[in-house]
Design a protein around this motif. Structure first.
Motif, PDB file in Angstrom:
ATOM      1  N   GLU A 100      29.523  53.802   5.962  1.00 10.52           N
ATOM      2  CA  GLU A 100      29.163  54.484   4.728  1.00 10.52           C
ATOM      3  C   GLU A 100      29.042  53.545   3.524  1.00 10.52           C
ATOM      4  OE1 GLU A 100      28.245  57.617   4.988  1.00 10.52           O
ATOM      5  OE2 GLU A 100      28.792  57.511   7.112  1.00 10.52           O
ATOM      6  N   SER A 101      30.112  52.819   3.214  1.00  8.29           N
ATOM      7  CA  SER A 101      30.079  51.931   2.046  1.00  8.29           C
ATOM      8  C   SER A 101      30.796  50.614   2.374  1.00  8.29           C
ATOM      9  CB  SER A 101      30.730  52.613   0.842  1.00  8.29           C
ATOM     10  OG  SER A 101      32.069  52.927   1.147  1.00  8.29           O
ATOM     11  N   PRO A 102      30.139  49.746   3.107  1.00 10.13           N
ATOM     12  CA  PRO A 102      30.771  48.475   3.491  1.00 10.13           C
ATOM     13  C   PRO A 102      30.757  47.463   2.344  1.00 10.13           C
ATOM     14  CG  PRO A 102      28.559  48.555   4.346  1.00 10.13           C
ATOM     15  CD  PRO A 102      28.820  49.902   3.711  1.00 10.13           C
ATOM     16  N   ASP A 103      31.733  46.564   2.363  1.00 14.73           N
ATOM     17  CA  ASP A 103      31.769  45.465   1.393  1.00 14.73           C
ATOM     18  C   ASP A 103      30.832  44.336   1.807  1.00 14.73           C
ATOM     19  OD1 ASP A 103      33.740  46.779  -0.038  1.00 14.73           O
ATOM     20  OD2 ASP A 103      35.375  45.745   0.999  1.00 14.73           O
ATOM     21  N   LEU A 104      30.524  44.270   3.102  1.00 17.84           N
ATOM     22  CA  LEU A 104      29.732  43.180   3.648  1.00 17.84           C
ATOM     23  C   LEU A 104      28.755  43.735   4.683  1.00 17.84           C
ATOM     24  CD1 LEU A 104      29.482  40.031   3.723  1.00 17.84           C
ATOM     25  CD2 LEU A 104      31.114  40.090   5.611  1.00 17.84           C
ATOM     26  N   VAL A 105      27.507  43.321   4.593  1.00 20.72           N
ATOM     27  CA  VAL A 105      26.484  43.735   5.554  1.00 20.72           C
ATOM     28  C   VAL A 105      26.112  42.521   6.402  1.00 20.72           C
ATOM     29  CG1 VAL A 105      24.120  44.589   5.826  1.00 20.72           C
ATOM     30  CG2 VAL A 105      25.587  45.523   4.023  1.00 20.72           C
ATOM     31  N   ILE A 106      26.117  42.705   7.717  1.00 22.33           N
ATOM     32  CA  ILE A 106      25.756  41.635   8.649  1.00 22.33           C
ATOM     33  C   ILE A 106      24.453  42.025   9.341  1.00 22.33           C
ATOM     34  CG2 ILE A 106      26.445  40.363  10.715  1.00 22.33           C
ATOM     35  CD1 ILE A 106      29.349  40.926   9.907  1.00 22.33           C
ATOM     36  N   ARG A 107      23.528  41.096   9.332  1.00 19.48           N
ATOM     37  CA  ARG A 107      22.238  41.298   9.998  1.00 19.48           C
ATOM     38  C   ARG A 107      21.953  40.027  10.785  1.00 19.48           C
ATOM     39  NH1 ARG A 107      17.964  41.659   5.664  1.00 19.48           N
ATOM     40  NH2 ARG A 107      18.418  39.460   5.515  1.00 19.48           N
ATOM     41  N   TYR A 108      21.461  40.183  12.011  1.00 23.43           N
ATOM     42  CA  TYR A 108      21.122  38.984  12.782  1.00 23.43           C
ATOM     43  C   TYR A 108      19.747  39.101  13.414  1.00 23.43           C
ATOM     44  CZ  TYR A 108      22.514  41.516  17.024  1.00 23.43           C
ATOM     45  OH  TYR A 108      22.601  42.432  18.035  1.00 23.43           O
ATOM     46  N   THR A 109      19.143  37.959  13.606  1.00 25.44           N
ATOM     47  CA  THR A 109      17.859  37.851  14.289  1.00 25.44           C
ATOM     48  C   THR A 109      17.960  36.697  15.282  1.00 25.44           C
ATOM     49  OG1 THR A 109      17.007  36.372  12.581  1.00 25.44           O
ATOM     50  CG2 THR A 109      16.504  38.707  12.331  1.00 25.44           C
ATOM     51  N   SER A 110      16.912  36.556  16.062  1.00 30.47           N
ATOM     52  CA  SER A 110      16.929  35.466  17.044  1.00 30.47           C
ATOM     53  C   SER A 110      15.568  34.792  17.099  1.00 30.47           C
ATOM     54  CB  SER A 110      17.270  36.011  18.428  1.00 30.47           C
ATOM     55  OG  SER A 110      16.190  36.762  18.940  1.00 30.47           O
ATOM     56  N   ASN A 111      15.597  33.633  17.672  1.00 32.50           N
ATOM     57  CA  ASN A 111      14.377  32.891  17.952  1.00 32.50           C
ATOM     58  C   ASN A 111      14.548  32.314  19.351  1.00 32.50           C
ATOM     59  OD1 ASN A 111      12.017  31.486  17.904  1.00 32.50           O
ATOM     60  ND2 ASN A 111      12.668  29.986  16.391  1.00 32.50           N
ATOM     61  N   GLU A 112      13.759  32.807  20.295  1.00 31.61           N
ATOM     62  CA  GLU A 112      13.837  32.355  21.680  1.00 31.61           C
ATOM     63  C   GLU A 112      12.557  31.579  21.981  1.00 31.61           C
ATOM     64  OE1 GLU A 112      15.681  35.779  24.147  1.00 31.61           O
ATOM     65  OE2 GLU A 112      14.691  36.681  22.418  1.00 31.61           O
ATOM     66  N   ASP A 113      12.699  30.282  22.164  1.00 30.64           N
ATOM     67  CA  ASP A 113      11.546  29.410  22.311  1.00 30.64           C
ATOM     68  C   ASP A 113      11.550  28.729  23.684  1.00 30.64           C
ATOM     69  OD1 ASP A 113       9.310  27.910  21.741  1.00 30.64           O
ATOM     70  OD2 ASP A 113      10.364  26.473  20.474  1.00 30.64           O
ATOM     71  N   PRO A 114      10.690  29.175  24.635  1.00 27.82           N
ATOM     72  CA  PRO A 114      10.634  28.514  25.944  1.00 27.82           C
ATOM     73  C   PRO A 114      10.047  27.111  25.813  1.00 27.82           C
ATOM     74  CG  PRO A 114       9.109  30.367  25.866  1.00 27.82           C
ATOM     75  CD  PRO A 114       9.796  30.310  24.552  1.00 27.82           C
ATOM     76  N   ARG A 115      10.671  26.154  26.490  1.00 30.67           N
ATOM     77  CA  ARG A 115      10.229  24.765  26.418  1.00 30.67           C
ATOM     78  C   ARG A 115      10.325  24.106  27.784  1.00 30.67           C
ATOM     79  NH1 ARG A 115      12.296  22.179  20.781  1.00 30.67           N
ATOM     80  NH2 ARG A 115      11.512  23.820  19.443  1.00 30.67           N
ATOM     81  N   GLN A 116       9.790  22.884  27.852  1.00 31.63           N
ATOM     82  CA  GLN A 116       9.883  22.082  29.070  1.00 31.63           C
ATOM     83  C   GLN A 116      10.271  20.669  28.676  1.00 31.63           C
ATOM     84  OE1 GLN A 116       6.068  22.283  31.008  1.00 31.63           O
ATOM     85  NE2 GLN A 116       6.777  23.899  32.366  1.00 31.63           N
TER      86      GLN A 116
END
Length: 187
Positions: free
Chosen positions: A79-95
């Motif tokens: 409802e009313s948090p003091d802190l908001v956490i948001r995450y994202t990702s980056n998945e990069d296939p490589r060789q």
């Protein structure tokens, strides 16, 4: 006598820690923490947003972030948090290219009585490729009262299979929360 177990423990610790390297980067800080945060919310969980291609990995990361924040003494408040956490990702296939030694263990095989290994006959340049994935977990800590970024922490690791990817991301989530805790204690 006492040096051998200590040396063995040191070597095992170094091997374990070198197996999966996770690097952290604290990227953006718009404000200094002005108070002790007591509650938090994870936006990805609330809006059912998936940041990873695998839903199970996404659930594990969300769960790990929530558990570690609760261990710091914060409560989950939608409802009313003091802190908001948001995450994202980056998945990069490589060789990456790997070079196989045609003359294993003996340099140019000078001391080898058989001289030639039939597995390597006719192969001069033995290069193969190995697939891996560069994974970034980007976690934003936002102060909703000021609508500013407290900080952004990015954890970067590599994985060559799904099991290692899942394990590295859970470790990354733990390290991100430790970095958050260190930032809060420093200010």
């Amino acid at each position: 006598m006492h040096r051998l177990p200590t040396l063995a423990i040191l070597i095992v610790t170094l091997l374990i820690s070198s197996c999966s390297s996770i690097e952290l980067f604290k990227e953006r800080t718009e404000i200094r923490p002005y108070k002790e945060y007591t509650s938090f919310v994870i936006v990805n969980k609330e809006v059912e947003s998936s940041s990873f291609s695998d839903k199970l990995i996404d659930a594990k990361v969300t769960n790990e972030l929530e558990i570690k924040m609760k261990e710091l003494g914060l409560t989950y408040n939608q409802e009313s948090p003091d802190l908001v956490i948001r995450y994202t990702s980056n998945e990069d296939p490589r060789q990456r290219e790997t070079y196989n030694n045609q003359f294993p263990m003996w340099g140019m095989r000078v001391w080898d009585p058989w001289m030639y290994d039939p597995r390597f006959m006719g192969r001069q340049n033995m290069v193969s490729t190995k697939d891996y994935e560069l994974i970034q977990l980007i976690v934003d800590f936002i102060d909703p009262k000021q609508d500013k970024m407290l900080m952004t922490i990015t954890a970067v690791s590599e994985a060559s299979n799904p099991k290692a990817k899942s394990k590295n991301l859970v470790k990354s989530a733990k390290k991100v929360i430790k970095a958050y805790e260190a930032h809060m204690e420093a200010n």
